[in-house]
Design an enzyme around this catalytic site. Structure first.
Site, short mmCIF file in Angstrom:
data_model
loop_
_atom_site.label_atom_id
_atom_site.label_comp_id
_atom_site.label_asym_id
_atom_site.label_seq_id
_atom_site.Cartn_x
_atom_site.Cartn_y
_atom_site.Cartn_z
N CYS B 129 0.75 -1.42 -0.42
CA CYS B 129 -0.13 -0.27 0.13
C CYS B 129 1.17 1.37 0.10
O CYS B 129 0.43 2.40 -0.04
CB CYS B 129 -1.05 0.06 1.33
SG CYS B 129 -2.01 -1.37 1.37
N HIS B 383 -9.54 3.92 -2.66
CA HIS B 383 -7.77 2.75 -2.28
C HIS B 383 -7.41 2.27 -2.76
O HIS B 383 -7.23 0.99 -2.83
CB HIS B 383 -7.72 2.23 -0.92
CG HIS B 383 -6.37 1.67 -0.20
ND1 HIS B 383 -4.93 1.75 -1.46
CD2 HIS B 383 -6.05 1.42 0.66
CE1 HIS B 383 -4.22 1.53 -0.47
NE2 HIS B 383 -4.56 0.82 0.45
N CYS B 414 -0.41 2.42 6.53
CA CYS B 414 0.49 0.99 6.77
C CYS B 414 0.12 0.26 5.60
O CYS B 414 0.23 0.63 4.88
CB CYS B 414 -1.03 0.52 8.10
SG CYS B 414 -2.49 0.21 6.46
N GLY B 416 0.90 -3.89 4.47
CA GLY B 416 0.30 -5.30 4.64
C GLY B 416 1.61 -6.32 4.74
O GLY B 416 2.55 -5.99 3.57
#
Lengths: 323, 430
Positions: B129, B383, B414, B416
């Site tokens: 991300c 997103h 954040c 993954g």
């Protein structure tokens, strides 16, 4: 203006010694140290003069000689008898006023004149910072024989190094390179450079009531206030001195009050929050006025010293009726 | 003799009326020994950035548009806006998550569709991300190394067309290692883990989600995204296979009519009795963004605008099973590098992967809510994984510019498999 200040100055003559710095003891009201030099600090030796003031006047308490000019002095924050001076030969001297002679220790690392010395007032740490014409500032723990750290970056001689009274491990410095810089001893990380004047900057100080506020005094005869949160332009500018400003100090008692001394022989008191900020001009010296301090114990007491071989303790009229 | 000269120098100054114009404040790297020092001329500056609107995956205007097409639109727009000859680019880096190999082939195709000559090199990067932000950092790194003076950082994702479930070829031995095993936990479950472990209630998550929708709706209605969005004309197919042309110029995920009651009715999406719902999670989206970066001296030489200055970047690792806490660790690390505190920062663009983790990070760092995602975040806007970091940089700097005063902003997200990234930018003022 007041040629004869409100409190009536008490004067101590220092024959053959030209005053560079005065500092009130943080422990003993009325005790005062003066760093001085022979021959205007251009040549010759230096003397640390410790004074005692009482109702009868000011008197000598002790004197210590060093074989080069002394340019600044700072009192220990953990021992009422201890002070450190800095000198033209690049060394620092640690003195004990309980002893009659000699420095207890000498720290020689700077390669040129050391022009400023300051003992941190914050927290448990006992840290001292020095600023030198070799363009570096050095961090010292007086219990350790050598410097802990060297700060490089200034591109001219360093004239002033002062600890933040609020932010642990943070100090400010000013230099002939026309910048004010803020440093953090804990991280070797990025700090702030403020091109604060277009002239050499001889002095700076931190506000005791606002952790983001600093003042600089420069050869361009101006004092400028800087808010570290927005350094693009000064938050105030104080004009009035007619020659370079040699030293500037914020009041320990009033948030917006500060004092400055200058090559124009005067000491001026300012309240930067007022539309007409110049409170008073004290003209009791007859030579360059280099040393200045405001007492931590008395809200009205001020000391200064000059190249006219005098140290004066007095109460300016403007402090009789605080702002 | 030096001392005499110094004192004489002090006497040369004369009082000047007013105070000199042309003073410039500069951040400093002057510091303790061995710290690398960077002159202002070597600052990494953001020159310009544009993005597409963010489309709803599988249902929105970009559902049938390939990522290279989205990317070509923003690459072209950025260069055209500042009239930079494409051959001036020293390198391009594209962040992407779901295409095979981070879309290295797709991105090079997009470059040619944008009329950027083959002499300009390109790479693709995947840090999940944060890929869009990582692309910015890769280009910044190349500039600060002296490899080139100007580069383009992009991010792109078509979640509509990509295969989202395939982790690639993975050893069966991962079952023996709990950290390795945790890398395969669905993101929604990591959100539930954060909510449970740190006590982030459903009510708090829904309130955060509502605020995101309201802020985004207000920003959209006031035209705050207009300067950054490049309208895209593309085609969509209806369910009978008929093609039709559409122009997408507005973010599609924003629901101005969202209410707390409506959010409260939604069922948990990942776990029975869970608190993470479709309403308080980021949306699945399509989009692209491109940012032009340069060394300050070169930007000034070419007369390019300076929208922002990169001050610091940090990426940190955290446990994979609560990956959402990443910003709570990355932001302090980046601020420390910049010599700043939370108080010094005006805007935090923190990616809203889930309301649970975003709320946790904001509370943990004590960030005043009004400083967080003032134009809404991924819960409302969407997103598009590889695009998001670059999109946040653009939205942040445009909002700081709109406010019109010098200020600092932070972009964070954040990541993954357990990471967090954060970058500090300065808007230098009008």
């Amino acid at each position: 203006m007041s040629a004869a200040p409100g409190g009536g100055a008490q004067t101590l003559r220092t024959p053959g010694r030209h005053g560079y710095a005065v500092e009130f003891s943080p422990y003993l009201p009325g005790r005062l140290a003066c760093a001085s030099s022979q021959y205007y600090g251009i040549a010759g030796c230096g003397t640390l003069i410790v004074l005692e003031q009482n109702e009868a006047g000011i008197g000598h308490f002790r004197s210590f000689d060093w074989n080069d000019g002394l340019f600044d002095v700072t009192w220990s924050e953990n021992n009422e008898h201890v002070l450190i001076t800095c000198s033209g030969d690049g060394s620092l001297q640690l003195w004990d006023t309980a002893e009659a002679t000699g420095p207890l220790q000498v720290f020689k690392e700077h390669t040129q004149e050391v022009y400023s010395i300051d003992w941190s007032q914050t927290r448990g740490e006992q840290l001292v910072v020095s600023g030198s014409w070799d363009q570096t500032a050095k961090l010292w723990d007086p219990a350790v024989g050598k410097s802990l750290c060297t700060f490089r970056g200034h591109e001219g001689v360093i004239y002033s190094t002062i600890w933040s009274p609020h932010i642990p491990g943070c100090f400010a410095s000013t230099s002939g390179d026309q910048t004010l810089r803020v440093w953090d001893v804990k991280t070797s990380g990025v700090k702030i450079v403020i091109p604060a004047h277009q002239a050499e900057i001889l002095s700076c100080d931190w506000c005791k009531y606002n952790e983001n506020l600093l003042v600089t005094g420069a050869v361009d005869c101006s004092l400028r206030g800087w808010d570290l949160r927005n350094i693009r332009q000064p938050v105030f500018e104080l004009l009035g001195h007619t020659y370079a400003i040699r030293r500037v100090k914020f009041s320990p008692f009033h948030a917006s009050l500060l004092a400055s001394c200058s090559y124009d022989f005067t000491v001026r008191f300012w309240n930067f929050s007022k539309p007409d900020p110049l409170l008073e001009t004290v003209e009791h010296h007859t030579e360059f006025t280099c040393g200045l301090d405001l007492s931590l114990h008395s809200p009205t007491q001020v000391a200064d010293c000059a190249w006219d071989e005098t140290v004066k303790i007095y109460t300016p009229a403007c402090l009789m009726n605080p702002p | 003799m030096k001392r005499l000269q110094v004192v004489l120098g002090h006497l040369s100054g004369r009082p000047e009326p007013g105070w000199a114009l042309g003073l410039q404040a500069a951040p400093c790297s002057g510091s303790a020994p061995a710290a690398p020092s960077r002159a202002p001329a070597d600052d990494i500056v953001v020159v310009h950035g544009r993005r597409t609107a963010i489309g709803k995956a599988s249902r929105g205007g970009f559902k049938d548009t390939t990522p290279d097409e989205l990317l070509a639109v923003v690459m072209t727009a950025v260069l055209r806006d500042v009239r930079l000859p494409p051959g001036e680019l020293g390198d391009i880096c594209v962040g992407n998550v779901l295409q095979p190999g981070a879309g290295a082939v797709m991105a090079r195709i997009a470059q040619f569709l944008s009329d950027i000559p083959e002499t300009v090199p390109l790479s693709a990067v995947n840090r999940q991300c944060s890929s869009g932000l990582q692309a910015v950092m890769n280009i910044a790194g190349g500039i600060s190394q002296g490899s080139y003076d100007i580069g383009m950082a992009c991010g792109v994702e078509s979640m509509s067309l990509a295969d989202r479930g395939n982790p690639g070829n993975i050893t069966s031995r991962l079952v023996e290692n709990s950290q390795a095993r945790d890398c395969l936990i669905p993101m929604g479950i990591t959100s539930e883990n954060v909510a449970e472990r740190f006590g982030i209630s459903r009510e708090k998550q829904d309130a955060f989600a509502l605020a995101s929708q309201k802020k985004a709706a207000r920003a959209q209605s006031q035209g705050c995204f207009q300067a950054e969005i490049v309208p895209v004309t593309t085609t969509i197919q209806d369910n009978k296979g008929n093609e039709k042309s559409v122009t997408v110029s507005q973010d599609e995920g924003i629901r101005a009519g969202t209410t707390l009651e409506g959010l409260a009715k939604l069922k948990p999406a990942f776990k029975k009795d869970g608190s993470t719902t479709a309403g308080n999670s980021s949306q699945v989206s399509d989009g692209a963004a491109a940012i032009l970066l340069a060394r300050r001296a070169r930007a000034e030489q070419l007369g390019l605008p300076i929208l922002g200055i990169l001050r610091a970047y940090a990426v940190v690792g955290v446990p994979p099973n609560i990956m959402g806490i990443g910003p709570a660790y990355a932001i302090p690390a980046a601020l420390q590098k910049a010599g700043l505190t939370v108080k010094d920062v005006d805007i935090f663009e923190i990616n809203e992967a889930f309301a649970s983790q975003a709320t946790y990070c904001v509370e943990k760092l004590g960030i005043p809510l009004e400083k967080v995602n003032p134009l809404g975040g991924a819960i409302a806007l969407g997103h598009p994984l590889g695009c998001t970091g670059a999109r946040q940089v653009i939205t942040l700097l445009n909002e700081l510019k709109r406010r019109g005063k010098r200020a600092y902003g932070v972009v964070s997200m954040c990541i993954g498999t357990g990471m967090g990234a954060a970058a500090v930018f300065e808007y230098p003022g009008p």
